[in-house]
Enzyme design. Structure first.
Site, mmCIF file in Angstrom:
data_model
loop_
_atom_site.group_PDB
_atom_site.id
_atom_site.type_symbol
_atom_site.label_atom_id
_atom_site.label_comp_id
_atom_site.label_asym_id
_atom_site.label_seq_id
_atom_site.Cartn_x
_atom_site.Cartn_y
_atom_site.Cartn_z
ATOM 1 N N LYS A 54 0.803 -1.229 0.000
ATOM 2 C CA LYS A 54 0.000 0.000 0.000
ATOM 3 C C LYS A 54 0.832 1.274 0.000
ATOM 4 O O LYS A 54 0.351 2.335 -0.407
ATOM 5 C CB LYS A 54 -0.907 0.008 1.231
ATOM 6 C CG LYS A 54 -2.024 -1.022 1.173
ATOM 7 C CD LYS A 54 -3.243 -0.462 0.470
ATOM 8 C CE LYS A 54 -4.404 -1.447 0.509
ATOM 9 N NZ LYS A 54 -5.531 -0.971 -0.320
ATOM 10 N N SER A 303 1.099 -9.826 -0.931
ATOM 11 C CA SER A 303 0.779 -8.399 -0.850
ATOM 12 C C SER A 303 1.103 -7.769 0.493
ATOM 13 O O SER A 303 1.321 -6.565 0.565
ATOM 14 C CB SER A 303 -0.697 -8.188 -1.188
ATOM 15 O OG SER A 303 -1.510 -9.030 -0.392
#
Lengths: 327, 327
Positions: A54, A303
């Protein structure tokens, strides 16, 4: 209904120039224990500063705000990795960040976000967007959305540039899908640079709204109570019109995985790849294990790795004995 | 006593050219939770193919053997990461590998080594070197030693080149020391390229033979039964004349750490850096936490991540509650 303007390869290349030196240039880690017909490579975004990809989108989005506006600070609503990503990006640019979180957010996440110097604004459940909008209105700060913004998508897309550079003959890229910013960005970059590669989204069976939506040809919403059942707490959002338009363009399909498969993939990453993954970060490996893919080099996106110790213990050790006996 | 010829920066640069594309170019992972006066960077060699740095030295050493000789295969004795490293290197060059291991070696290590196509030769305790020498004599294969060889040292030294390239203003580099090949290579490269950097070896208090040796000005041996007490099973060897000569040249000192500090560092790497470390791989972080270091950017080498699940569970979860109560 107008078609949204899609992010381009040039947008993503500009993001890469902006992020250079500010993020970890993650390697592709070869997993010798993969299927020989589909050599397995892991992209460990868990090694980014805040433990998840992110930070790429947040840094790019904050960096793109006009300086005179940026000085008024940024606002975000998130109880997950996006909160820390925006807090970190704001600290990098020396501006204030206000992060709106539901009152029931675990204390450790509040503290981690504050550790980057952000102000955490607690609110009642379901009030996050309203409270964030009020903050923006009152202070002139800029809202940084978790996925529904071209600059966020372009930032996540820099992962795709790195894959194309390191493994130009990649055949398959498997990407977790929640709000869809990550898959939109990676898919756009990889399809532009490696046209023969196929990009697959991955969702938990319990939150497979994008799989249903792509099949239907339009977004399909699932009740939030249903989506919240999955252990993959980072994959409970749904695409926006903007990300859905990208996903329609770049994905060859969406693969789904069960909760047991997600847990098993977390164990495999820990014990075979020496990488700690949160459940959401392990779904791409779970899909690699479950689904027949086209042959050729295959990249899975890990991720993020922000997992509570108690949950990790449960996944690694308490369940494994029981499951090993079942199989 | 003649002074051994030391490995040079040029040897290490040649090794880097030889290894290019065959190893993972590991990033420096920033650890935001370090001491602000000594910004902390982790070099995660746990991400190499076999889960440890040893593949660098093995690939370089096997690659340096004359092709006509190399075709007769290689031999190594090891029950640890070097076994898998040589097995992997042999497979890469398409030659046979015979790995001599004590009969009591855990079955999982035997199986992992066989998985790379090597033949495992089991022997009685204390007979490893003799059996390996016999194999070399009989087959004309080449022995690849775990650390006592310039080509192995040069291979490990490529880590130092990467550190100098990624963080030219590095102030401190902390490196686990066992046989000393890793610290010899890294120290040689970093001292040549970043002359103001200081290289510190790290040893468990229970196997601090190199700390004692550097202080005495000559190698000091500890009984193997004493060295075997440490949980850091990769740090139970002692330097050779060759590696000791390098260590005298490049190390500013050797820092020692306790068993509890090693366990605590494994937990910190898992929960804060999302990296699984074997106990030996975590000693540099333990030293960073314990010892006052010169200020400035500090790199710790996470040398490997091959840890048995049961031991990891013990370190992560069974001890932590008890220790948290103690502190």
């Amino acid at each position: 209904m107008t078609t949204p303007t899609l992010v381009t390869l040039e947008d993503i290349r500009a993001a890469a120039r902006r992020l250079h030196g500010g993020i970890v240039r993650t390697p592709l880690v070869p997993a010798q224990w993969g299927d020989p017909a589909r050599p397995l490579w892991i992209k460990p975004e868990s090694l980014q500063v805040i433990g998840a990809f992110k930070v790429r989108g947040a840094l790019n989005a904050v960096g793109r705000i006009d300086e005179s506006v940026r000085s008024r600070g940024v606002v975000a609503y998130s109880s997950g990795n996006h909160a820390q990503a925006v807090a970190y990006a704001a600290a990098t640019f020396g501006i204030t960040a206000q992060i709106v979180m539901p009152r029931e957010t675990p204390d450790i996440k509040v503290r981690k976000t504050r550790a980057y110097g952000a102000e955490v604004v607690l609110c009642d459940a379901g009030q996050r967007e309203t409270v964030a909008a009020e903050l923006v209105e009152r202070t002139g700060a800029t809202l940084v959305p978790p996925f529904d913004h071209p600059d966020v998508i372009a930032g996540q897309g820099t992962i795709g540039l790195e894959i194309a550079e390191d493994l130009p003959d990649v055949a398959n890229v498997l990407v977790p899908v929640s709000g869809g910013g990550l898959a939109s960005g990676i898919g756009t970059a990889v399809k532009a640079l490696c046209p023969r590669a196929q990009i697959f989204g991955v969702e938990p069976e319990l939150a497979a709204d994008t799989a249903a939506g792509l099949q239907a040809g339009h977004r399909v919403s699932m009740p939030v109570a249903d989506r919240n059942r999955t252990i993959a707490d980072g994959l409970r959002s749904e695409p926006s019109a903007l990300t859905f338009a990208h996903l329609q363009q770049v994905l060859s399909g969406v693969l789904t995985v069960t909760e047991d498969e997600i847990r098993s993939a977390v164990r495999e990453l820990t014990f075979k790849a020496q990488l700690v993954s949160e459940p959401s970060g392990a779904v791409a490996l779970a899909a690699y294990r479950r689904h027949p893919l086209p042959p050729g080099p295959t990249v899975i996106i890990l991720s993020g790795g922000n997992v509570e110790p108690a949950l990790l213990r449960d996944i690694l050790f308490d369940q494994s004995a029981a499951e090993d006996q079942r199989h």
